[in-house]
Design a protein around this motif. Structure first.
Motif, PDB file in Angstrom:
ATOM      1  N   ARG A   9       0.844  -1.204   0.000  1.00  0.00           N
ATOM      2  CA  ARG A   9       0.000   0.000   0.000  1.00  0.00           C
ATOM      3  C   ARG A   9       0.879   1.254   0.000  1.00  0.00           C
ATOM      4  NH1 ARG A   9      -0.775   4.592   2.542  1.00  0.00           N
ATOM      5  NH2 ARG A   9      -0.649   3.620   4.593  1.00  0.00           N
ATOM      6  N   ASP A  10       1.453   1.629   1.150  1.00  0.00           N
ATOM      7  CA  ASP A  10       2.305   2.828   1.154  1.00  0.00           C
ATOM      8  C   ASP A  10       3.532   2.598   0.263  1.00  0.00           C
ATOM      9  OD1 ASP A  10       3.460   5.326   1.913  1.00  0.00           O
ATOM     10  OD2 ASP A  10       2.524   5.172   3.867  1.00  0.00           O
ATOM     11  N   HIS A 190       3.596   4.394  12.509  1.00  0.00           N
ATOM     12  CA  HIS A 190       3.839   4.418  11.052  1.00  0.00           C
ATOM     13  C   HIS A 190       4.705   5.637  10.774  1.00  0.00           C
ATOM     14  CE1 HIS A 190       2.258   4.229   6.744  1.00  0.00           C
ATOM     15  NE2 HIS A 190       2.619   5.498   6.804  1.00  0.00           N
ATOM     16  N   HIS A 192       7.460   7.990   8.533  1.00  0.00           N
ATOM     17  CA  HIS A 192       8.050   8.319   7.230  1.00  0.00           C
ATOM     18  C   HIS A 192       9.477   8.802   7.430  1.00  0.00           C
ATOM     19  CE1 HIS A 192       5.069   7.491   4.147  1.00  0.00           C
ATOM     20  NE2 HIS A 192       4.200   7.584   5.144  1.00  0.00           N
ATOM     21  N   ASN A 226       9.179   4.727   4.119  1.00  0.00           N
ATOM     22  CA  ASN A 226       8.739   4.379   5.479  1.00  0.00           C
ATOM     23  C   ASN A 226       9.874   3.667   6.228  1.00  0.00           C
ATOM     24  OD1 ASN A 226       6.093   4.180   3.682  1.00  0.00           O
ATOM     25  ND2 ASN A 226       5.426   4.463   5.766  1.00  0.00           N
TER      26      ASN A 226
HETATM   27 ZN    ZN Z   1       2.292   6.732   5.101  1.00  0.00          ZN
END
Ligand code: ZN
Ligand code: KIV
Length: 490
Positions: A9-10, A190, A192, A226
């Motif tokens: 996804r990300d 989560h 970044h 990430n």
């Molecule tokens: Zn993200």
């Protein structure tokens, strides 16, 4: 500690990346096989093919939980429900800047939407992850209020995203500590990597009470990506003694798979999985490592633990011990004076900025020692390659393998890929291409190119060799044939 992977996804939001359906299936299988607890398989409401892919991943019946992402709107949640996912991850912007510029809702409206959407998810699915997007730039008192609202509505886990990667490890520790004390719901994080702090911030969150980490393979993701799966897992396992359930021995293999599918190479200096992590060049280091590997390695992380290999490499800092060992490994035993000359020549080539491959070393040794060039298993006779805008690149090879003629054909992603696959297919031994580097030596479309290739044999030994010429395909073929002929030296 559980691991939530969002490579599909990300990770797929990395500029320039679009995995194919088949690649997504392979990635999901790999992640589940190595012990990832939850796989965020995609964002079903974003497109019909995305929705079909998430549903197909769920139908694989993997042991990992399958999660779908949804904005805090019922239509998005319904798209996830249609995919029969185990978990729905709903998010809503909570920082003033994102709230005002993306959804144009008041703080009170966001609180109302949060409660409603979490309840709606829980009416249909057992597991609900809630994310207050841009949490680290959200007013802390308001963030606590939003998270409490989500928890009271039935969120089973709350994810704290550092959406634009701006928090520091100490800031994360303070924030997570407060949320852990005041929210009363399991927390996930989560991060970044805009400032290169994604892994450090993730670990700080764990120190402050997060019970799950969100990661991607090779740190893929929006902008700078990430938190990287391999690094996060190894820090927790080796430095903190926290068990993650991940099969660490498959970290390198997983990283290479995603690198191949994403087309984004792994930098040699990438922690844990990079080519240089267990490579030693300088005399002092190689001498130390040959006596006891922990001398210049962490020890709490060995190559075997992560599915890597220890390598001695040749460069301008190389020492006699390393060169002697590399030659002994292929049954070449130089005398002291011969060894001095070989080391001198290796250093001379490396000092000109040229990479010295294993093939170069053996050639130097053979010329200094006056010994015969080793027997070649593979002698290429013909290679024909077909490529174009309406054909699948195909290569056919005719070669002598151990003195017997063989013919083999293969298709590939391009002419080089097809040619290399045809050559790997023609030999009986199972070898794996671990490195492919190409550089143009001169400018212009008729530039000379230099290709360096490393292959790993069935015993985990790595050999590198090079090839040059004005044809990229033939230079690549040359490099591979040279490397293959090294693997057969006994
Ligand atoms: Zn993200
Ligand atoms: O970075 C982010 O905030 C996200 C959310 C969807 C969790 O990816």
């Amino acid at each position: 500690m559980t691991v939530f992977d969002t490579t599909l996804r990300d990770g797929e939001q990395t500029p320039g990346i679009a995995f194919t359906f088949e690649q997504k299936i392979d990635i999901a299988r790999q992640l589940s096989d190595i012990g990832v607890h939850t796989i965020e398989a995609g964002f079903p409401a974003s497109s019909a093919p995305e929705k079909e892919t998430v549903a197909a991943i769920k139908r694989l019946g993997l042991s990992a939980n399958i999660c779908g992402l949804a904005r805090s709107v019922k239509a998005d949640v319904d798209a996830c429900i249609d995919c029969d996912v185990d978990m729905i991850h709903v998010f809503i912007p909570t920082s003033d800047i994102q709230r005002e510029n993306t959804i144009n809702k008041t703080r009170e409206q966001v609180l109302g939407i949060t409660g409603d959407i979490v309840r709606y998810v829980r009416d249909h699915v057992d597991k609900c992850m809630f994310s207050p997007m841009d949490a680290t730039r959200t007013d802390a008192d308001y963030l606590v209020e939003v998270c409490r609202t989500a928890a009271a509505a039935g969120a089973t886990i709350i994810n704290i995203p550092d959406t634009v990667g701006v928090i520091s490890p100490s800031g994360m520790k303070t924030l997570m500590g407060r949320l852990a004390r005041e929210v009363g719901c399991p927390l996930d994080v989560h991060c970044h990597n805009d400032f290169g702090l994604a892994v450090a911030n993730t670990i700080a969150a764990v120190e402050a009470g997060a019970s799950e980490v969100q990661v991607t393979v090779n740190g893929l993701g929006e902008r700078a990506g990430n938190a990287d799966l391999a690094q996060t897992v190894m820090i927790m396992e080796s430095i903190y003694g926290i068990r993650t359930g991940i099969t660490k021995e498959r970290l390198v293999e997983t990283s290479r798979l995603i690198s191949r599918f994403s087309g984004i190479g792994i930098p040699p200096t990438q922690p844990v999985v990079g080519e240089n992590v267990f490579s030693h060049e300088s005399g002092i280091h190689t001498q130390g490592v040959l006596k006891c590997s922990e001398t210049f390695e962490p020890g709490i992380m060995t190559p075997e633990m992560v599915g890597h290999r220890r390598r001695l490499t040749l460069g301008k800092h190389v020492g006699r011990h390393a060169v002697r060992q590399m030659l002994i490994d292929v049954h070449i035993e130089p005398g002291d004076a011969e060894l001095d000359t070989i080391v001198e020549r290796v250093k001379a080539i490396a000092s000109r900025g040229k990479r010295v491959t294993d093939a170069d070393l053996y050639e130097i040794a053979e010329s200094v020692m006056g010994i015969a060039v080793g027997k070649k298993v593979l002698r290429l006779e013909d290679i024909a390659i077909m490529t174009g805008n309406h054909v699948i690149p195909t290569a056919s090879v005719r070669a002598q393998v151990n003195g017997t003629e063989h013919v083999f054909s293969s298709v590939g992603n391009g002419p080089v890929d097809a040619a290399l696959k045809a050559i790997v297919g023609i030999i009986p031994a199972r070898i794996q291409l671990t490195e492919f580097n190409i550089e143009a030596i001169s400018g212009g479309s008729d530039a000379m190119c230099h290709v360096t290739i490393a292959v790993e044999d069935e015993h985990g030994r790595i050999y590198d060799a090079s090839g040059s010429g004005d044809d990229i395909v033939l230079a690549s073929v040359d490099a591979l044939v040279n490397a293959i002929n090294l693997t057969s030296r006994e």
